[in-house]
Write a protein that holds these residues in place. Structure first.
Motif, PDB file in Angstrom:
ATOM      1  N   ILE A 100      64.468  36.942  30.468  1.00 47.69           N
ATOM      2  CA  ILE A 100      65.217  38.132  30.887  1.00 47.69           C
ATOM      3  C   ILE A 100      66.430  37.664  31.677  1.00 47.69           C
ATOM      4  O   ILE A 100      66.326  36.764  32.518  1.00 47.69           O
ATOM      5  CB  ILE A 100      64.358  39.057  31.790  1.00 47.69           C
ATOM      6  CG1 ILE A 100      63.208  39.691  31.013  1.00 47.69           C
ATOM      7  CG2 ILE A 100      65.204  40.106  32.482  1.00 47.69           C
ATOM      8  CD1 ILE A 100      63.588  40.862  30.147  1.00 47.69           C
ATOM      9  N   TYR A 117      60.540  46.460  38.233  1.00 49.27           N
ATOM     10  CA  TYR A 117      60.473  45.432  37.191  1.00 49.27           C
ATOM     11  C   TYR A 117      59.065  44.843  37.071  1.00 49.27           C
ATOM     12  O   TYR A 117      58.533  44.708  35.979  1.00 49.27           O
ATOM     13  CB  TYR A 117      61.486  44.337  37.529  1.00 49.27           C
ATOM     14  CG  TYR A 117      61.464  43.133  36.633  1.00 49.27           C
ATOM     15  CD1 TYR A 117      62.173  43.113  35.441  1.00 49.27           C
ATOM     16  CD2 TYR A 117      60.752  41.988  36.995  1.00 49.27           C
ATOM     17  CE1 TYR A 117      62.170  41.996  34.621  1.00 49.27           C
ATOM     18  CE2 TYR A 117      60.744  40.868  36.184  1.00 49.27           C
ATOM     19  CZ  TYR A 117      61.449  40.869  35.002  1.00 49.27           C
ATOM     20  OH  TYR A 117      61.439  39.760  34.195  1.00 49.27           O
ATOM     21  N   ARG A 128      63.550  34.301  34.247  1.00 49.55           N
ATOM     22  CA  ARG A 128      64.551  35.329  34.536  1.00 49.55           C
ATOM     23  C   ARG A 128      65.687  34.785  35.375  1.00 49.55           C
ATOM     24  O   ARG A 128      65.482  33.930  36.240  1.00 49.55           O
ATOM     25  CB  ARG A 128      63.898  36.493  35.281  1.00 49.55           C
ATOM     26  CG  ARG A 128      64.852  37.667  35.463  1.00 49.55           C
ATOM     27  CD  ARG A 128      64.217  38.790  36.224  1.00 49.55           C
ATOM     28  NE  ARG A 128      64.426  38.609  37.647  1.00 49.55           N
ATOM     29  CZ  ARG A 128      63.932  39.410  38.584  1.00 49.55           C
ATOM     30  NH1 ARG A 128      63.163  40.422  38.256  1.00 49.55           N
ATOM     31  NH2 ARG A 128      64.173  39.187  39.850  1.00 49.55           N
ATOM     32  N   ILE A 144      70.297  44.624  31.623  1.00 48.77           N
ATOM     33  CA  ILE A 144      69.180  43.725  31.334  1.00 48.77           C
ATOM     34  C   ILE A 144      69.228  43.300  29.867  1.00 48.77           C
ATOM     35  O   ILE A 144      69.301  44.146  28.984  1.00 48.77           O
ATOM     36  CB  ILE A 144      67.829  44.425  31.612  1.00 48.77           C
ATOM     37  CG1 ILE A 144      67.800  44.987  33.034  1.00 48.77           C
ATOM     38  CG2 ILE A 144      66.672  43.471  31.378  1.00 48.77           C
ATOM     39  CD1 ILE A 144      66.649  45.949  33.291  1.00 48.77           C
ATOM     40  N   GLY A 146      67.429  40.231  27.008  1.00 47.80           N
ATOM     41  CA  GLY A 146      66.238  39.401  26.928  1.00 47.80           C
ATOM     42  C   GLY A 146      66.012  38.784  25.562  1.00 47.80           C
ATOM     43  O   GLY A 146      66.724  39.077  24.605  1.00 47.80           O
TER      44      GLY A 146
END
Length: 153
Positions: A100, A117, A128, A144, A146
């Motif tokens: 992410i 989250y 992340r 966001i 990913g």
């Protein structure tokens, strides 16, 4: 005139081969919640599935009127729900997400973002990054993106 005819003919030939190229390389473009007219104007897919890997576009948390909520928690929830919806449309789950990336316009919002989250992952968290950004579309605080990988394919 001859050059223009050649360019047009080349473009038609290229466009005619695009579906075959997409099928040959195994890409599946995931598009959710947009009309065909909106898709035609939008130069992106919500996600692209290549083999067992799903590349997710950027998601911002906006309501049904394309407005950013006043609460960072609600904005995060809306963005995560869109991300989740796209992952599920590709036949995967949130547990398949391995990476992410978060862009954020106000790093003091790190704690409220994390409080929401963390509720989306049950068996460990994906790798992340959380990076500062000066500005995002529609005045959003978060975007966001990913990558998900479906195991066993």
């Amino acid at each position: 005139m001859k050059l223009r005819t050649h360019v047009v003919a080349s473009t038609i030939l290229l466009l005619a081969t695009l579906p075959a190229l997409a099928q040959q390389d195994g890409r599946k473009h995931i598009v959710i919640g947009r009309t065909p007219a909106e898709v035609a104007k939008s130069p992106w897919s919500d996600a692209v599935l290549v083999g067992n890997t799903l590349y997710l576009s950027g998601y911002i948390g906006v309501d049904a009127h394309n407005q950013v909520p006043k609460s960072a928690e609600e904005e995060t929830r809306l963005a995560m729900e869109e991300l989740k919806h796209t992952v599920e449309a590709a036949g995967m789950s949130m547990e398949d997400i391995v990476k992410i990336d978060v862009l954020c316009t106000d790093l003091s919002l790190f704690p409220p973002f994390n409080s929401v989250y963390r509720t989306y992952f049950k068996n460990g968290f994906p790798a992340r990054t959380f990076t500062g950004s000066s500005q995002l579309l529609l005045g959003a605080h978060f975007e966001i993106t990913g990558v998900a990988i479906k195991a066993g394919k």
